[in-house]
Design a protein around this motif. Structure first.
Motif, PDB file in Angstrom:
ATOM      1  N   LEU A 222       0.809  -1.227   0.000  1.00  0.00           N
ATOM      2  CA  LEU A 222       0.000   0.000   0.000  1.00  0.00           C
ATOM      3  C   LEU A 222       0.838   1.271   0.000  1.00  0.00           C
ATOM      4  O   LEU A 222       0.294   2.359  -0.195  1.00  0.00           O
ATOM      5  N   GLU A 223       2.133   1.122   0.209  1.00  0.00           N
ATOM      6  CA  GLU A 223       2.968   2.317   0.317  1.00  0.00           C
ATOM      7  C   GLU A 223       2.937   3.172  -0.957  1.00  0.00           C
ATOM      8  O   GLU A 223       2.768   4.409  -0.866  1.00  0.00           O
ATOM      9  N   PRO A 224       3.058   2.602  -2.196  1.00  0.00           N
ATOM     10  CA  PRO A 224       2.982   3.469  -3.394  1.00  0.00           C
ATOM     11  C   PRO A 224       1.629   4.173  -3.511  1.00  0.00           C
ATOM     12  O   PRO A 224       1.570   5.360  -3.848  1.00  0.00           O
ATOM     13  N   THR A 227       1.397   6.909  -1.048  1.00  0.00           N
ATOM     14  CA  THR A 227       2.253   8.022  -1.460  1.00  0.00           C
ATOM     15  C   THR A 227       1.586   8.845  -2.553  1.00  0.00           C
ATOM     16  O   THR A 227       1.590  10.093  -2.517  1.00  0.00           O
ATOM     17  N   HIS A 228       0.974   8.131  -3.536  1.00  0.00           N
ATOM     18  CA  HIS A 228       0.283   8.844  -4.622  1.00  0.00           C
ATOM     19  C   HIS A 228      -0.910   9.631  -4.080  1.00  0.00           C
ATOM     20  O   HIS A 228      -1.155  10.785  -4.479  1.00  0.00           O
ATOM     21  N   SER A 232      -1.546  13.621  -4.237  1.00  0.00           N
ATOM     22  CA  SER A 232      -2.747  14.246  -4.809  1.00  0.00           C
ATOM     23  C   SER A 232      -3.409  15.181  -3.812  1.00  0.00           C
ATOM     24  O   SER A 232      -3.856  16.290  -4.169  1.00  0.00           O
ATOM     25  N   VAL A 233      -3.485  14.761  -2.584  1.00  0.00           N
ATOM     26  CA  VAL A 233      -4.085  15.630  -1.552  1.00  0.00           C
ATOM     27  C   VAL A 233      -3.263  16.904  -1.400  1.00  0.00           C
ATOM     28  O   VAL A 233      -3.814  18.010  -1.282  1.00  0.00           O
ATOM     29  N   ASP A 234      -1.929  16.755  -1.425  1.00  0.00           N
ATOM     30  CA  ASP A 234      -1.078  17.930  -1.311  1.00  0.00           C
ATOM     31  C   ASP A 234      -1.277  18.868  -2.498  1.00  0.00           C
ATOM     32  O   ASP A 234      -1.342  20.100  -2.348  1.00  0.00           O
ATOM     33  N   ARG A 235      -1.389  18.261  -3.724  1.00  0.00           N
ATOM     34  CA  ARG A 235      -1.612  19.084  -4.912  1.00  0.00           C
ATOM     35  C   ARG A 235      -2.965  19.788  -4.839  1.00  0.00           C
ATOM     36  O   ARG A 235      -3.102  20.967  -5.180  1.00  0.00           O
ATOM     37  N   LEU A 236      -4.018  19.058  -4.387  1.00  0.00           N
ATOM     38  CA  LEU A 236      -5.350  19.657  -4.263  1.00  0.00           C
ATOM     39  C   LEU A 236      -5.334  20.803  -3.250  1.00  0.00           C
ATOM     40  O   LEU A 236      -5.957  21.855  -3.479  1.00  0.00           O
TER      41      LEU A 236
END
Length: 320
Positions: A222-224, A227-228, A232-236
Motif C-alpha cells: 500500500l505504500e505506493p 504516497t500517490h 494528490s491531496v497535497d496538490r489539491l
C-alpha cells in the motif's frame, strides 16, 4: 657435714622452686589478700573447671576453686555452685584516701552480677565474667550458699541456647517436609504441563510472526498508493490555496454587496413595521381604503344580483 649441708641446700632449693611455680603458674598467692565467693548456676556449666579465670570486663580478678553439684532429692532439682577466689588487690580505687575498698557483699549490693561465657570455641573452655548490672534482679540461694554469694544472670550464649530449645523444631521440620512435598508436586506438574505450554507459546509466537509478516507485506504494497494519494491531496490543497487567493477579492466584493442588501432589507422591514403599526397613519388610510373597496364590492355584488334577476337593467338602468 658438707654432704648433709649440700642435701639440705638441694631440698630447700627444690622447695623454693616448687613454691615459685605455684606462685607464678598457679592460683596460690600466699602474700596476696583474697576473698572467697560462690556463684550458683541452675543450668549446665560445661567447660568450667578448677583454675578457670574469673574476669571483670576482660581483666582477670580471680579463679575457680571448686565446682560441685547441689542436688535436692525432694524437688529433684540440681544446682551448680562454683566457688571462686577473688583478689581484690587488683582493684585500685580513685581517690583511695577518701574511700575504703568495698568488700564482696557491698559490691553485690551495688549490682555486681556474674555470668558464664565460652572462653574458647576450640577447646570449649569457659570462664566467669563479672560486671555491674543493677537492673538485673539478685536471685540468691541462702539454703545452698554458706559464704558470700554473687548473683548470676543469663549469658548471651545461654539465651541463644534457650531460644533454640524453645523453637518448635518438630513443627518446623513437618512444615519443611510439607513445603518440600508441595514443591515436588509443583515440579512434577510443571514437568507434565510445561512442554505443552512451551509448545503453545511457540505456536502463538509463530502465528504472531506470520501476522506481522503479512501486515508488513500489506503496508509495503500500500505504500505506493498511499504516497500517490498523499501527493494528490497535497496538490489539491495547493490548488485550493491558489484559487482562494485569486478569488479573495471577488469574495470580498460579494460579501460587501451581501452586507448592503442585508442593510436594505433591514431598513425595508423597519418601514414595513412602521406602516403596520396600530398607531400608523398609513395603516389607517390602508384600512379606510380597504373598507371603501369592500363597500364598492358589496354594491357591485348587489348590482350583479339585480342584473341577474332583470337583465333589462343593463339597457334601462335603475329607476329612481
Amino acid at each position: 657435714m658438707n654432704k648433709q649441708a649440700l642435701v639440705g641446700a638441694f631440698v630447700l632449693g627444690g622447695t623454693g622452686l616448687l613454691v615459685a611455680a605455684f606462685v607464678l603458674f598457679g592460683n596460690f598467692h600466699p602474700f596476696t589478700r583474697t576473698e572467697k565467693a560462690v556463684l550458683i548456676f541452675h543450668g549446665a556449666s560445661s567447660g568450667l573447671a578448677v583454675g578457670s579465670p574469673v574476669t571483670f570486663r576482660g581483666v582477670q580478678v580471680g579463679a575457680v576453686d571448686r565446682v560441685v553439684i547441689e542436688y535436692n532429692p525432694a524437688t529433684k532439682d540440681a544446682y551448680i555452685p562454683v566457688y571462686v577466689t577473688m583478689r581484690p588487690d587488683n582493684i585500685v580505687l580513685t581517690n583511695s584516701s577518701h574511700h575504703a575498698r568495698p568488700n564482696m557483699a557491698e559490691l553485690v549490693r551495688q549490682g555486681l552480677r556474674g555470668e558464664m561465657n565460652l572462653k574458647s570455641f576450640v577447646t570449649g573452655s569457659s570462664e566467669i565474667d563479672l560486671d555491674f548490672a543493677p537492673n538485673t534482679p539478685a536471685v540468691l540461694h541462702p539454703d545452698i550458699a554458706q559464704i558470700t554469694e554473687i548473683p548470676t544472670r543469663q549469658s548471651t550464649i545461654e539465651a541463644m541456647t534457650k531460644s533454640f530449645q524453645d523453637l518448635p523444631l518438630r513443627q518446623i521440620g513437618e512444615n519443611a517436609d510439607a513445603t518440600l512435598a508441595s514443591v515436588r508436586k509443583l515440579s512434577d506438574q510443571l514437568d507434565r504441563d510445561l512442554p505443552a505450554l512451551v509448545q503453545s507459546v511457540r505456536e502463538t509466537s509463530d502465528h504472531s510472526r506470520e501476522m506481522i509478516d503479512a501486515a508488513r507485506k500489506i503496508v509495503t504494497d500500500l505504500e505506493p498508493t498511499l504516497t500517490h494519494t498523499l501527493t494528490s491531496v497535497d496538490r489539491l490543497a495547493s490548488t485550493g490555496a491558489t484559487q482562494l487567493d485569486a478569488r479573495g477579492k471577488e469574495l470580498h466584493t460579494v460579501l460587501l454587496s451581501t452586507n448592503d442588501a442585508v442593510r436594505q432589507a433591514t431598513k425595508s422591514l423597519a418601514n414595513l413595521d412602521s406602516m403596520t403599526s396600530p398607531r400608523s397613519a398609513d395603516r389607517a388610510n390602508l384600512e379606510a381604503s380597504l373598507r371603501d373597496i369592500a363597500a364598492a364590492a358589496s354594491a357591485m355584488r348587489g348590482f350583479a344580483t339585480d342584473v341577474e334577476r332583470n337583465p333589462q337593467l343593463l339597457l334601462t338602468g335603475r329607476r329612481p
